[in-house]
Design a protein around this motif. Sequence first.
Motif, mmCIF file in Angstrom:
data_model
loop_
_atom_site.group_PDB
_atom_site.id
_atom_site.type_symbol
_atom_site.label_atom_id
_atom_site.label_comp_id
_atom_site.label_asym_id
_atom_site.label_seq_id
_atom_site.Cartn_x
_atom_site.Cartn_y
_atom_site.Cartn_z
ATOM 1 N N GLU A 1 0.824 -1.218 0.000
ATOM 2 C CA GLU A 1 0.000 0.000 0.000
ATOM 3 C C GLU A 1 0.852 1.259 0.000
ATOM 4 N N LEU A 2 0.304 2.324 -0.591
ATOM 5 C CA LEU A 2 0.951 3.634 -0.503
ATOM 6 C C LEU A 2 0.425 4.345 0.741
ATOM 7 N N THR A 3 1.350 4.909 1.503
ATOM 8 C CA THR A 3 0.932 5.639 2.707
ATOM 9 C C THR A 3 1.652 6.981 2.783
ATOM 10 N N HIS A 4 1.026 7.904 3.487
ATOM 11 C CA HIS A 4 1.633 9.220 3.687
ATOM 12 C C HIS A 4 2.940 9.090 4.476
ATOM 13 N N ASP A 5 2.971 8.134 5.420
ATOM 14 C CA ASP A 5 4.186 7.929 6.220
ATOM 15 C C ASP A 5 5.365 7.552 5.334
ATOM 16 N N GLU A 6 5.096 6.705 4.328
ATOM 17 C CA GLU A 6 6.168 6.299 3.416
ATOM 18 C C GLU A 6 6.674 7.521 2.636
ATOM 19 N N THR A 7 5.742 8.354 2.169
ATOM 20 C CA THR A 7 6.174 9.529 1.404
ATOM 21 C C THR A 7 6.996 10.475 2.293
ATOM 22 N N MET A 8 6.640 10.551 3.574
ATOM 23 C CA MET A 8 7.405 11.398 4.495
ATOM 24 C C MET A 8 8.824 10.845 4.677
ATOM 25 N N GLU A 9 8.929 9.528 4.775
ATOM 26 C CA GLU A 9 10.229 8.890 5.013
ATOM 27 C C GLU A 9 11.180 9.130 3.830
ATOM 28 N N TYR A 10 10.695 8.855 2.618
ATOM 29 C CA TYR A 10 11.567 9.046 1.456
ATOM 30 C C TYR A 10 11.719 10.530 1.111
ATOM 31 N N GLY A 11 10.717 11.311 1.480
ATOM 32 C CA GLY A 11 10.821 12.766 1.309
ATOM 33 C C GLY A 11 11.997 13.304 2.104
ATOM 34 N N ALA A 12 12.176 12.767 3.298
ATOM 35 C CA ALA A 12 13.298 13.199 4.155
ATOM 36 C C ALA A 12 14.627 12.826 3.508
ATOM 37 N N LYS A 13 14.670 11.643 2.867
ATOM 38 C CA LYS A 13 15.919 11.233 2.184
ATOM 39 C C LYS A 13 16.213 12.142 0.998
ATOM 40 N N ALA A 14 15.190 12.405 0.200
ATOM 41 C CA ALA A 14 15.377 13.278 -0.965
ATOM 42 C C ALA A 14 15.750 14.691 -0.524
ATOM 43 N N ALA A 15 15.217 15.094 0.626
ATOM 44 C CA ALA A 15 15.433 16.466 1.110
ATOM 45 C C ALA A 15 16.904 16.759 1.358
ATOM 46 N N VAL A 16 17.646 15.773 1.784
ATOM 47 C CA VAL A 16 19.078 15.964 2.049
ATOM 48 C C VAL A 16 19.771 16.393 0.752
ATOM 49 N N ASN A 17 19.459 15.682 -0.344
ATOM 50 C CA ASN A 17 20.072 16.033 -1.629
ATOM 51 C C ASN A 17 19.485 17.322 -2.206
ATOM 52 N N LEU A 18 18.202 17.507 -2.018
ATOM 53 C CA LEU A 18 17.562 18.716 -2.548
ATOM 54 C C LEU A 18 18.154 19.962 -1.888
ATOM 55 N N GLU A 19 18.416 19.856 -0.612
ATOM 56 C CA GLU A 19 19.023 20.992 0.079
ATOM 57 C C GLU A 19 20.405 21.305 -0.503
ATOM 58 N N LYS A 20 21.194 20.258 -0.759
ATOM 59 C CA LYS A 20 22.519 20.470 -1.379
ATOM 60 C C LYS A 20 22.366 21.150 -2.736
ATOM 61 N N LEU A 21 21.398 20.675 -3.517
ATOM 62 C CA LEU A 21 21.184 21.215 -4.863
ATOM 63 C C LEU A 21 20.745 22.679 -4.812
ATOM 64 N N LEU A 22 19.800 22.979 -3.940
ATOM 65 C CA LEU A 22 19.291 24.355 -3.861
ATOM 66 C C LEU A 22 20.372 25.326 -3.379
ATOM 67 N N ARG A 23 21.204 24.865 -2.459
ATOM 68 C CA ARG A 23 22.290 25.728 -1.959
ATOM 69 C C ARG A 23 23.251 26.112 -3.082
ATOM 70 N N LYS A 24 23.512 25.156 -3.984
ATOM 71 C CA LYS A 24 24.392 25.476 -5.114
ATOM 72 C C LYS A 24 23.656 26.333 -6.152
ATOM 73 N N PHE A 25 22.423 25.936 -6.406
ATOM 74 C CA PHE A 25 21.649 26.589 -7.471
ATOM 75 C C PHE A 25 21.417 28.080 -7.198
ATOM 76 N N VAL A 26 21.079 28.430 -5.955
ATOM 77 C CA VAL A 26 20.773 29.860 -5.682
ATOM 78 C C VAL A 26 21.948 30.778 -5.988
ATOM 79 N N GLN A 27 23.129 30.221 -5.941
ATOM 80 C CA GLN A 27 24.312 31.054 -6.179
ATOM 81 C C GLN A 27 24.472 31.399 -7.657
ATOM 82 N N ASP A 28 23.697 30.738 -8.528
ATOM 83 C CA ASP A 28 23.868 30.897 -9.977
ATOM 84 C C ASP A 28 22.595 31.405 -10.678
ATOM 85 N N ILE A 29 21.563 31.749 -9.904
ATOM 86 C CA ILE A 29 20.302 32.165 -10.538
ATOM 87 C C ILE A 29 20.477 33.525 -11.241
#
Length: 272
Positions: A244-272
């Motif tokens: 089954e798909l659950t909101h808890d699962e999306t939160m768990e993997y969202g947290a994993k993706a967030a680590v990389n997304l934060e790295k990406l956004l930190r680099k990206f803002v410097q070049d906008i």
Amino acid sequence: MSYENIQACAEFVRGKVNGDIPKTAMILGSGLNSLADSIEDAVVFPFNELPHFPVTTVQGHAGRMLIGKLEGVPVICMQGRVHGYEGHSGEKLAFATRVLWALGVETLVVTNAAGSLDTEAAPGSLMAITDHINLSGINPLTGINDDRIGVRFPDMGNAWDAELTQKLHKAADGLDFPLFSGVYIMVKGPNFETPAEIRAFRTMGANAVGMSTVPECLAARHCGMKVVGISSITNYAAGMVEGELTHDETMEYGAKAAVNLEKLLRKFVQDI
Ligand code: HPA
């Protein structure tokens, strides 16, 4: 749509900020609290203290606006957003974006959580949004058009800014994870899709499915802001894997993706 309410909210914000208002803003989906917490020299506005601002009810969305710096670059950060599945009208979904426009923001970075329709883009990965399909039935541009905000029939040929998306890929190049690219399809939710819907969406050309972001993009393009977007892939879409798909699962993997997304956004803002 109330132009006056948009301006009143922007005026309230302007009155509390010393100096220039940033030209870049980010609307952060769930799981990006640590990025928001790290905004330097932040002036913070809880959404419920902003005049006319719609307030979210979703777990994982704190709901506040921060004006400060990320990696030394001035930014406005919307931490949390409202969703169509909460029962909000298109106009309410567009309000935050229009306030950013009224504040003079020119570039809008949007992030969201999404289910992947591609086996290569596993939960925890990131996808640059190259285009969208609006299947949500929600459009903030319906109703009487206010020409002070934008034209009646705005073009969406470059809804997701090609140049900024290229810069996003450039920022991702030096990092230790891939940045996928694809088409985001928006549904209203709140239920996850059926397997038949996901098969249909795949034949339509969608790569990721989610319940937000498109109204913000439409509103931003309407008033002339540039938009760039990233989906955090939190799960494989319905029917792709057992269980089954659950909101808890999306939160768990969202947290994993967030680590990389934060790295990406930190680099990206410097070049906008
Ligand atoms: N479907 C719709 N919205 C979503 C999903 C999904 O699978 N995952 C995260 N947001």
